[in-house]
Enzyme design. Sequence first.
Site, PDB file in Angstrom:
ATOM      1  N   SER A   1       0.796  -1.216   0.000  1.00 27.24           N
ATOM      2  CA  SER A   1       0.000   0.000   0.000  1.00 27.24           C
ATOM      3  C   SER A   1       0.835   1.276   0.000  1.00 27.24           C
ATOM      4  O   SER A   1       1.622   1.509  -0.891  1.00 27.24           O
ATOM      5  CB  SER A   1      -0.958  -0.038   1.190  1.00 27.24           C
ATOM      6  OG  SER A   1      -1.829   1.039   1.138  1.00 27.24           O
ATOM      7  N   HIS A   2       0.690   2.064   1.054  1.00 28.92           N
ATOM      8  CA  HIS A   2       1.353   3.368   1.135  1.00 28.92           C
ATOM      9  C   HIS A   2       2.716   3.266   1.808  1.00 28.92           C
ATOM     10  O   HIS A   2       3.368   4.289   2.020  1.00 28.92           O
ATOM     11  CB  HIS A   2       0.462   4.304   1.950  1.00 28.92           C
ATOM     12  CG  HIS A   2       0.091   3.689   3.273  1.00 28.92           C
ATOM     13  ND1 HIS A   2      -0.785   2.632   3.347  1.00 28.92           N
ATOM     14  CD2 HIS A   2       0.511   3.938   4.528  1.00 28.92           C
ATOM     15  CE1 HIS A   2      -0.893   2.269   4.626  1.00 28.92           C
ATOM     16  NE2 HIS A   2      -0.123   3.048   5.352  1.00 28.92           N
TER      17      HIS A   2
ATOM     18  N   ASP B   1      -5.379   2.658  -4.178  1.00 28.31           N
ATOM     19  CA  ASP B   1      -6.700   2.585  -3.557  1.00 28.31           C
ATOM     20  C   ASP B   1      -7.009   3.769  -2.649  1.00 28.31           C
ATOM     21  O   ASP B   1      -8.157   4.020  -2.319  1.00 28.31           O
ATOM     22  CB  ASP B   1      -6.935   1.243  -2.842  1.00 28.31           C
ATOM     23  CG  ASP B   1      -5.920   0.946  -1.765  1.00 28.31           C
ATOM     24  OD1 ASP B   1      -5.008   1.772  -1.550  1.00 28.31           O
ATOM     25  OD2 ASP B   1      -6.029  -0.125  -1.136  1.00 28.31           O
ATOM     26  N   ARG B   2      -5.980   4.507  -2.235  1.00 30.51           N
ATOM     27  CA  ARG B   2      -6.233   5.677  -1.364  1.00 30.51           C
ATOM     28  C   ARG B   2      -6.290   6.961  -2.191  1.00 30.51           C
ATOM     29  O   ARG B   2      -5.801   6.997  -3.318  1.00 30.51           O
ATOM     30  CB  ARG B   2      -5.113   5.816  -0.342  1.00 30.51           C
ATOM     31  CG  ARG B   2      -5.041   4.654   0.613  1.00 30.51           C
ATOM     32  CD  ARG B   2      -4.000   4.920   1.667  1.00 30.51           C
ATOM     33  NE  ARG B   2      -4.029   3.853   2.672  1.00 30.51           N
ATOM     34  CZ  ARG B   2      -3.723   4.013   3.939  1.00 30.51           C
ATOM     35  NH1 ARG B   2      -3.340   5.188   4.373  1.00 30.51           N
ATOM     36  NH2 ARG B   2      -3.781   3.004   4.779  1.00 30.51           N
TER      37      ARG B   2
ATOM     38  N   ASP C   1      -0.648   1.434  -4.308  1.00 25.89           N
ATOM     39  CA  ASP C   1      -1.465   0.505  -5.097  1.00 25.89           C
ATOM     40  C   ASP C   1      -2.751   1.133  -5.627  1.00 25.89           C
ATOM     41  O   ASP C   1      -3.606   0.425  -6.165  1.00 25.89           O
ATOM     42  CB  ASP C   1      -1.784  -0.744  -4.281  1.00 25.89           C
ATOM     43  CG  ASP C   1      -2.552  -0.439  -3.006  1.00 25.89           C
ATOM     44  OD1 ASP C   1      -2.350   0.654  -2.439  1.00 25.89           O
ATOM     45  OD2 ASP C   1      -3.355  -1.285  -2.575  1.00 25.89           O
TER      46      ASP C   1
ATOM     47  N   ASP D   1      -2.015   6.412  -3.623  1.00 27.91           N
ATOM     48  CA  ASP D   1      -0.895   5.755  -2.943  1.00 27.91           C
ATOM     49  C   ASP D   1      -0.260   4.664  -3.802  1.00 27.91           C
ATOM     50  O   ASP D   1      -0.552   4.554  -4.997  1.00 27.91           O
ATOM     51  CB  ASP D   1      -1.374   5.181  -1.607  1.00 27.91           C
ATOM     52  CG  ASP D   1      -2.353   4.037  -1.801  1.00 27.91           C
ATOM     53  OD1 ASP D   1      -3.057   4.043  -2.829  1.00 27.91           O
ATOM     54  OD2 ASP D   1      -2.413   3.137  -0.948  1.00 27.91           O
TER      55      ASP D   1
ATOM     56  N   LYS E   1     -11.353  -0.012  -1.919  1.00 29.34           N
ATOM     57  CA  LYS E   1     -11.406   1.441  -2.029  1.00 29.34           C
ATOM     58  C   LYS E   1     -10.683   1.827  -3.319  1.00 29.34           C
ATOM     59  O   LYS E   1      -9.883   1.050  -3.835  1.00 29.34           O
ATOM     60  CB  LYS E   1     -10.799   2.103  -0.808  1.00 29.34           C
ATOM     61  CG  LYS E   1      -9.407   1.664  -0.437  1.00 29.34           C
ATOM     62  CD  LYS E   1      -9.059   2.240   0.912  1.00 29.34           C
ATOM     63  CE  LYS E   1      -7.615   1.953   1.301  1.00 29.34           C
ATOM     64  NZ  LYS E   1      -7.503   0.709   2.084  1.00 29.34           N
TER      65      LYS E   1
HETATM   66  C1  G16 Z   1      -5.546  -0.810   5.039  1.00 26.10           C
HETATM   67  C2  G16 Z   1      -6.958  -1.238   4.849  1.00 26.10           C
HETATM   68  C3  G16 Z   1      -7.874  -0.081   5.142  1.00 26.10           C
HETATM   69  C4  G16 Z   1      -7.626   0.425   6.528  1.00 26.10           C
HETATM   70  C5  G16 Z   1      -6.182   0.728   6.719  1.00 26.10           C
HETATM   71  C6  G16 Z   1      -5.947   0.981   8.170  1.00 26.10           C
HETATM   72  O1  G16 Z   1      -5.284   0.206   4.126  1.00 26.10           O
HETATM   73  O2  G16 Z   1      -7.144  -1.664   3.507  1.00 26.10           O
HETATM   74  O3  G16 Z   1      -9.183  -0.507   4.972  1.00 26.10           O
HETATM   75  O4  G16 Z   1      -8.353   1.581   6.790  1.00 26.10           O
HETATM   76  O5  G16 Z   1      -5.397  -0.367   6.352  1.00 26.10           O
HETATM   77  O6  G16 Z   1      -4.621   1.128   8.420  1.00 26.10           O
HETATM   78  P1  G16 Z   1      -4.110   1.138   9.905  1.00 26.10           P
HETATM   79  O7  G16 Z   1      -4.475  -0.183  10.526  1.00 26.10           O
HETATM   80  O8  G16 Z   1      -2.646   1.374   9.759  1.00 26.10           O
HETATM   81  O9  G16 Z   1      -4.805   2.282  10.579  1.00 26.10           O
HETATM   82  P2  G16 Z   1      -4.174   0.065   3.004  1.00 26.10           P
HETATM   83  O10 G16 Z   1      -4.390   1.243   2.094  1.00 26.10           O
HETATM   84  O11 G16 Z   1      -2.900   0.135   3.784  1.00 26.10           O
HETATM   85  O12 G16 Z   1      -4.418  -1.252   2.352  1.00 26.10           O
END
Ligand code: G16
Length: 544
Positions: free
Chosen positions: A114-115, A282-283, A280, A278, A377
């Site tokens: 992800s990010h 999705d954000r 991938d 980000d 997302k």
């Molecule tokens: C992931 C999940 C999201 C969630 C986030 C929370 O995001 O896909 O649904 O809101 O983690 O992150 P944390 O537990 O660090 O607060 P992503 O974009 O990292 O896949």
Amino acid sequence: MSAPCTIATAPYDDQKPGTSGLRKRVTRFQEPNYLENFVQSVFDCLEGYAGATLVVGGDGRFHNDIAIQTILKMAAANGFGRVLVGEGGLLSTPAVSHLIRKNEAFGGIILSASHNPGGPDGDFGIKYNGANGGPAPESVTDAVYARSRIINAYKIVDTDDVDLSGLGKTKIGNMVVEIVDSVADYAQLMTQLFDFEAISALFKGGFGFRFDAMHAVTGPYAKEIFVRQLGAPARSVINGEPSPTFGGGHPDPNLVHAKLIYDEAMMPDGPHLCAASDGDGDRNLIIGRQCFVTPSDSLAVIAANAHLAPGYADGLAGVARSMPTSGAVDQVAHAEGMPMFETPTGWKFFGNLLDSGDITICGEESAGTGSSHVREKDGLWAVLMWLNILAVRKQSVAEIMDSHWAKYGRNYYARHDFEEVDAKGAGDLMNSLEAQLPKLSGHETPAGTIQSADMFAYYDQFDGSVTEGQGIRLLFANGSRIVYRLSGTGTVGATLRVYIERYEAKDGALDLKTEEALAPLIVLSRELAGIDRFTGRSAPDVIT
Ligand code: G16
């Protein structure tokens, strides 16, 4: 090429997947059998995929290319019939979700952290999505984890790597590998949801737009959709070339890592809309000219205006938000008579609500917004939704926010992150706070009376599952709220997130600065939890 072989392996004990799959340092994934163990554990927990289709793609980060080759060879050895893989191994997370749904695939494997930063010393990640296109539910991820602790062999075909650099079909054993255009199907879906003519007209009229792809996966998508199809100037997309190290940057679209476009947007003659996505894709980050929009407010504005986009012209069945997300969308749901659901953090919790048709739109404070068009997302979707709203309403982002608050009231909101703190200290802090919950209820504070204090748990009415321990909520009689939770996506130590919110009704104080509006709650949030004492930190590392 030789026949599928079974290779002995030993279990690992730290593979508990977090909020969104397994995320670890690249170096961990480079250890012999680590990735293989996870992939085989996933396959071992699934049934009925012989001859079926799997979608595979990733955000292009370091190790993406190597991991994909391993997965292809393992999918063939385990009996999949076909794998769809993005050209060059690239697919955004929402594009994987769409390809699974469009092709009625058995499921998909997404490679991304992800990010989180990439590169040889950065992070890597993997997760499995099911036939609905969404992240596997906890029942599956728990089974995969249990399996990974006892696994003793995996299956792989010993063959040459597949060249993923051009479209076309090839085979590994009996399994077809189909290399598909990473962008085309996704871009086509967007044309069905949004008013491309209105957005094109907006760009023709000189609307200033900047999209920062952060050298991550969305570059090719953004160039195709914004520039080629909608006619935005080529300079609108910056950092548009995906790179295994994200150009040495950190592909987290927040005010720290996307500072370049933030600074640009804050100029009096800056672009009318700045946005970013980000690693991938999705954000999303949305900033109007001199007007930052919090993800929680963005969700609320989208819920109130989605009917302006053709794909949502019939209105919304309902909306949902994760628990720490502000109550701004609740105000819209209440005023417009829509059902609203509150779920734990993690997109997977929206899956059943989207599948059942109870909700159309959902979102999270962590910069994720999306709808029933996929089961992830979707960063570019959110940007297109904003462009569509701006094109139809012909107002600036700031004007839209002001009129939104005047109609629904304003939820001042901030998230304070204490990153990479000692995991034991963070755990102790949460335990100590949880122990205090009974006496916090009814407690009077300088920021108001705490009406209730609890640890959030979620009952899923569709599958009967109960998910506990999802964060501590302090709900104030005046509508304010403080939430504490530990991140599920970090890879080093623990990250404590503190979410602080204050509600002002539509006739209240709507134009305060956020820091000023939240000041007493911020002080209280640190004192009540003893953040300094447990973590040794007196200030957060990141405020969003
Ligand atoms: C992931 C999940 C999201 C969630 C986030 C929370 O995001 O896909 O649904 O809101 O983690 O992150 P944390 O537990 O660090 O607060 P992503 O974009 O990292 O896949």
